[in-house]
Design a protein around this motif. Structure first.
Motif, PDB file in Angstrom:
ATOM      1  N   THR A  44       0.926  -1.247  -0.262  1.00  0.00           N
ATOM      2  CA  THR A  44      -0.104  -0.006   0.108  1.00  0.00           C
ATOM      3  C   THR A  44       0.781   1.215  -0.174  1.00  0.00           C
ATOM      4  O   THR A  44       0.849   2.169  -0.718  1.00  0.00           O
ATOM      5  N   ARG A  45       2.019   1.303   0.829  1.00  0.00           N
ATOM      6  CA  ARG A  45       2.648   2.633   0.883  1.00  0.00           C
ATOM      7  C   ARG A  45       3.626   2.525  -0.199  1.00  0.00           C
ATOM      8  O   ARG A  45       4.136   3.677  -0.639  1.00  0.00           O
ATOM      9  N   LEU A  46       4.095   1.396  -0.854  1.00  0.00           N
ATOM     10  CA  LEU A  46       4.793   1.582  -1.753  1.00  0.00           C
ATOM     11  C   LEU A  46       4.028   2.406  -2.896  1.00  0.00           C
ATOM     12  O   LEU A  46       4.894   2.934  -3.864  1.00  0.00           O
ATOM     13  N   GLY A  47       2.784   2.181  -3.216  1.00  0.00           N
ATOM     14  CA  GLY A  47       1.811   2.680  -4.120  1.00  0.00           C
ATOM     15  C   GLY A  47       1.532   4.574  -3.531  1.00  0.00           C
ATOM     16  O   GLY A  47       2.076   5.309  -4.312  1.00  0.00           O
ATOM     17  N   ALA A  48       1.162   4.460  -2.437  1.00  0.00           N
ATOM     18  CA  ALA A  48       0.873   5.844  -1.785  1.00  0.00           C
ATOM     19  C   ALA A  48       1.737   6.812  -1.304  1.00  0.00           C
ATOM     20  O   ALA A  48       1.758   7.872  -1.149  1.00  0.00           O
ATOM     21  N   GLY A  84       4.400   7.680  -2.694  1.00  0.00           N
ATOM     22  CA  GLY A  84       4.817   8.698  -3.576  1.00  0.00           C
ATOM     23  C   GLY A  84       4.129   9.781  -3.928  1.00  0.00           C
ATOM     24  O   GLY A  84       4.567  10.829  -4.580  1.00  0.00           O
ATOM     25  N   ALA A  85       2.762   9.927  -3.432  1.00  0.00           N
ATOM     26  CA  ALA A  85       1.852  10.714  -3.539  1.00  0.00           C
ATOM     27  C   ALA A  85       2.249  12.223  -3.042  1.00  0.00           C
ATOM     28  O   ALA A  85       2.172  13.195  -3.726  1.00  0.00           O
ATOM     29  N   PRO A  86       2.936  12.302  -1.745  1.00  0.00           N
ATOM     30  CA  PRO A  86       3.440  13.452  -1.318  1.00  0.00           C
ATOM     31  C   PRO A  86       4.534  14.255  -2.168  1.00  0.00           C
ATOM     32  O   PRO A  86       4.567  15.554  -1.963  1.00  0.00           O
ATOM     33  N   GLN A 133       7.285   0.083   7.226  1.00  0.00           N
ATOM     34  CA  GLN A 133       6.385   1.070   6.865  1.00  0.00           C
ATOM     35  C   GLN A 133       7.359   2.137   6.122  1.00  0.00           C
ATOM     36  O   GLN A 133       7.057   2.678   5.017  1.00  0.00           O
ATOM     37  N   GLN A 134       8.407   2.590   6.776  1.00  0.00           N
ATOM     38  CA  GLN A 134       9.356   3.671   6.350  1.00  0.00           C
ATOM     39  C   GLN A 134      10.052   3.073   5.052  1.00  0.00           C
ATOM     40  O   GLN A 134      10.519   4.046   4.185  1.00  0.00           O
ATOM     41  N   LEU A 135      10.456   1.755   4.944  1.00  0.00           N
ATOM     42  CA  LEU A 135      11.086   1.278   3.806  1.00  0.00           C
ATOM     43  C   LEU A 135      10.155   1.461   2.597  1.00  0.00           C
ATOM     44  O   LEU A 135      10.494   1.801   1.633  1.00  0.00           O
ATOM     45  N   ALA A 136       8.875   1.156   2.882  1.00  0.00           N
ATOM     46  CA  ALA A 136       8.019   1.384   1.695  1.00  0.00           C
ATOM     47  C   ALA A 136       7.841   2.680   1.369  1.00  0.00           C
ATOM     48  O   ALA A 136       7.708   3.098   0.162  1.00  0.00           O
ATOM     49  N   THR A 137       7.683   3.689   2.280  1.00  0.00           N
ATOM     50  CA  THR A 137       7.632   5.084   2.044  1.00  0.00           C
ATOM     51  C   THR A 137       8.861   5.539   1.192  1.00  0.00           C
ATOM     52  O   THR A 137       8.788   6.217   0.254  1.00  0.00           O
ATOM     53  N   SER A 138      10.194   5.211   1.618  1.00  0.00           N
ATOM     54  CA  SER A 138      11.136   5.459   0.811  1.00  0.00           C
ATOM     55  C   SER A 138      11.198   5.045  -0.476  1.00  0.00           C
ATOM     56  O   SER A 138      11.474   5.808  -1.672  1.00  0.00           O
ATOM     57  N   PHE A 139      10.902   3.743  -0.574  1.00  0.00           N
ATOM     58  CA  PHE A 139      10.799   3.093  -2.098  1.00  0.00           C
ATOM     59  C   PHE A 139       9.582   3.631  -2.859  1.00  0.00           C
ATOM     60  O   PHE A 139       9.593   3.755  -4.044  1.00  0.00           O
ATOM     61  N   GLY A 140       8.443   4.017  -2.017  1.00  0.00           N
ATOM     62  CA  GLY A 140       7.431   4.840  -2.849  1.00  0.00           C
ATOM     63  C   GLY A 140       8.016   6.084  -3.424  1.00  0.00           C
ATOM     64  O   GLY A 140       7.460   6.349  -4.470  1.00  0.00           O
ATOM     65  N   VAL A 141       8.725   6.893  -2.836  1.00  0.00           N
ATOM     66  CA  VAL A 141       9.261   8.013  -3.286  1.00  0.00           C
ATOM     67  C   VAL A 141      10.050   7.847  -4.562  1.00  0.00           C
ATOM     68  O   VAL A 141       9.887   8.491  -5.476  1.00  0.00           O
ATOM     69  N   ALA A 142      10.867   6.926  -4.293  1.00  0.00           N
ATOM     70  CA  ALA A 142      11.795   6.516  -5.331  1.00  0.00           C
ATOM     71  C   ALA A 142      11.187   5.938  -6.541  1.00  0.00           C
ATOM     72  O   ALA A 142      11.677   6.377  -7.712  1.00  0.00           O
TER      73      ALA A 142
END
Length: 482
Positions: free
Chosen positions: A284-288, A290-292, A409-418
């Motif tokens: 979920t966070r891998l997709g979402a 990147g939104a910010p 959670q944070q790993l997915a957020t980092s990968f999501g931005v990338a």
């Protein structure tokens, strides 16, 4: 696993009510969320001031989340070893100092370095704060406590984007980092003397080798995603770095199965609710995630809004997220975790795709309505995921579960931005990107990220009816599992 004790006679619940405790924890959470949301709005302006392409600024956002992912795994051990109060206070100091250093930077490499220092502080704040709540509140009250502590956290997204736009309009972009200094001092004054001081007994040695394997692996993997697709990146160095990263992670997997007290307790993945929360939340966070990063590019570069007006467009999203906290526990009680997460995930992915329909001719009211609905969906999603993780975790393993969940959670957020930057860059043909080209590239990225988010519904479908009912209060009329 070590037992935990309070270092002092029940200071948290006797002198401070349970209603006040989440507010104490939320002070640090507010500082972190305010920092992130203010920075998102400033990305286009920072890129122009530093003479960098806008897509290159994703490193500034991703480096912070990556730093969290690297250092969070040690947070449970550090809290058990030194006590939650001391660690939480030290984390606030480190985060505040890192913020001040960021405000003194004048290049992307230095800014990335100081964001990593910030991340080291944030790596202790979030999981240790959650750990205090999990150890203080019984499971039947956990959803309400998590929702309560999230409301002050949402003040950051509510005022952060507009505040960032205002600061950019009247001062320097560097000044946005100095906002954390007064909040940090307030946090130290309240949290440093009143937060519960839980600590473990018979705490084993820290798994330093595991920290090297795991931290090095995800750092290299994040760097690979960061440079992959950029015009100046060589294919050979990307392949080598990616291969080394996967090799280090494989070494950690093998290592964790042959030590008594690994950095991340992989045995927790044997608990179905915890596994679904971590895996589903990761996708979920891998997709979402990147939104910010994409939304300021959509609003400012694509549509031509000023930083202040762009920031104001985030207000409905934060307001929707805040309102969701009021009724999410009733939603879980009515539907249960499985049905709620499947339906909400699909709707959330669809709303991400809807941002690809926003263009110069889109009415303002429609943009605001989409932001409001998206805020409601994301808030409900992450509240459900965060509480499901602890549904069946034994009390003695919470100090392992909290950093494990927070790490991914944070790993997915980092990968999501990338990933968002990678997908967007894939549709950009020049170093200097015009507004129309950026708009089309961001639209493609939203469609792909929405599809990734929807895919996580398949993970939540593996839950059984009745999973998490001890937390949600849901009563399934049909006791037969799927």
């Amino acid at each position: 696993m070590p037992e935990f004790v309070t270092a002092e006679p029940m200071v948290p619940t006797a002198a401070i009510s349970k209603r006040l405790l989440p507010w104490l924890v939320a002070i640090a959470f507010l500082m972190e969320s305010l920092d992130t949301t203010v920075l998102n709005t400033a990305v286009p302006t920072m890129a122009r001031a530093l003479g960098e392409p806008e897509l290159n600024m994703k490193a500034v956002l991703a480096s912070y989340a990556l730093s969290l992912a690297v250092f969070i795994p040690a947070s449970g051990w550090v809290a058990d070893r030194f006590g939650t109060r001391r660690v939480f206070s030290a984390a606030i100091v480190l985060f505040t100092v890192g913020s001040a250093l960021c405000g003194l930077c004048h290049s992307v490499p230095m800014l990335v370095l100081c964001r990593i220092i910030q991340g080291m502080g944030g790596a202790m704040m979030v999981p240790v704060g959650r750990l205090v709540l999990v150890r203080t509140f019984p499971k039947a009250e956990l959803v309400q406590a998590m929702s309560f502590v999230a409301i002050p956290m949402l003040i950051g997204p509510l005022v952060g984007p507009a505040l960032g736009g205002f600061i950019i309009g009247v001062a320097r972009w560097e000044d946005i980092f100095f906002l954390n200094i007064p909040i940090g001092l307030l946090g130290l004054a309240l949290v440093g003397t009143r937060l519960p001081d839980y600590r473990g007994t018979n705490v084993p040695r820290l798994d330093w080798l595991g920290l090297v394997w795991f931290g090095g692996g995800i750092a290299l993997l994040s760097w690979t995603l960061e440079v992959f697709g950029e015009h100046h990146a060589g294919a050979r160095e990307v392949v080598i770095a990616g291969s080394i990263a996967l090799g280090l992670l494989a070494l950690y997997w093998h290592h964790s199965r042959h030590v008594d007290h690994p950095l991340l307790d992989m045995g927790l993945l044997g608990i179905r609710t915890f596994r679904s929360s971590v895996a589903g939340g990761f996708v979920t966070r891998l997709g979402a995630g990147g939104a910010p990063f994409l939304l300021p590019l959509l609003y400012q570069t694509g549509l031509g809004y000023s930083p202040l007006h762009s920031g104001l467009l985030f207000v409905p999203q934060a307001a929707g997220a805040m309102s969701s906290k009021i009724f999410v526990r009733y939603q879980l009680r009515l539907l249960g975790y499985r049905s709620m997460l499947i339906g909400n995930t699909i709707a959330m992915g669809g709303m991400l795709m809807a941002f690809a329909r926003i263009g110069p001719g889109t009415p303002l009211w429609l943009i605001l309505a989409q932001a409001l609905i998206y805020g409601i969906l994301t808030s409900a999603q992450f509240t459900a995921i965060n509480t499901l993780a602890y549904a069946d975790v034994p009390e003695g393993r919470t100090s392992r579960a909290s950093p494990f969940a927070s790490t991914f959670q944070q790993l997915a957020t980092s990968f999501g931005v990338a990933t968002a930057g990678l997908v967007t860059a894939g549709f950009v043909t020049s170093r200097v990107t015009e507004g129309r080209e950026m708009l089309g590239s961001v639209h493609h990225a939203f469609v792909i990220l929405g599809a990734i988010t929807m895919a996580s519904a398949g993970v939540f479908a593996m839950l059984r009816r009745g999973d998490g009912d001890a937390i949600s209060g849901h009563k399934e009329p049909d006791a037969q599992s799927l």
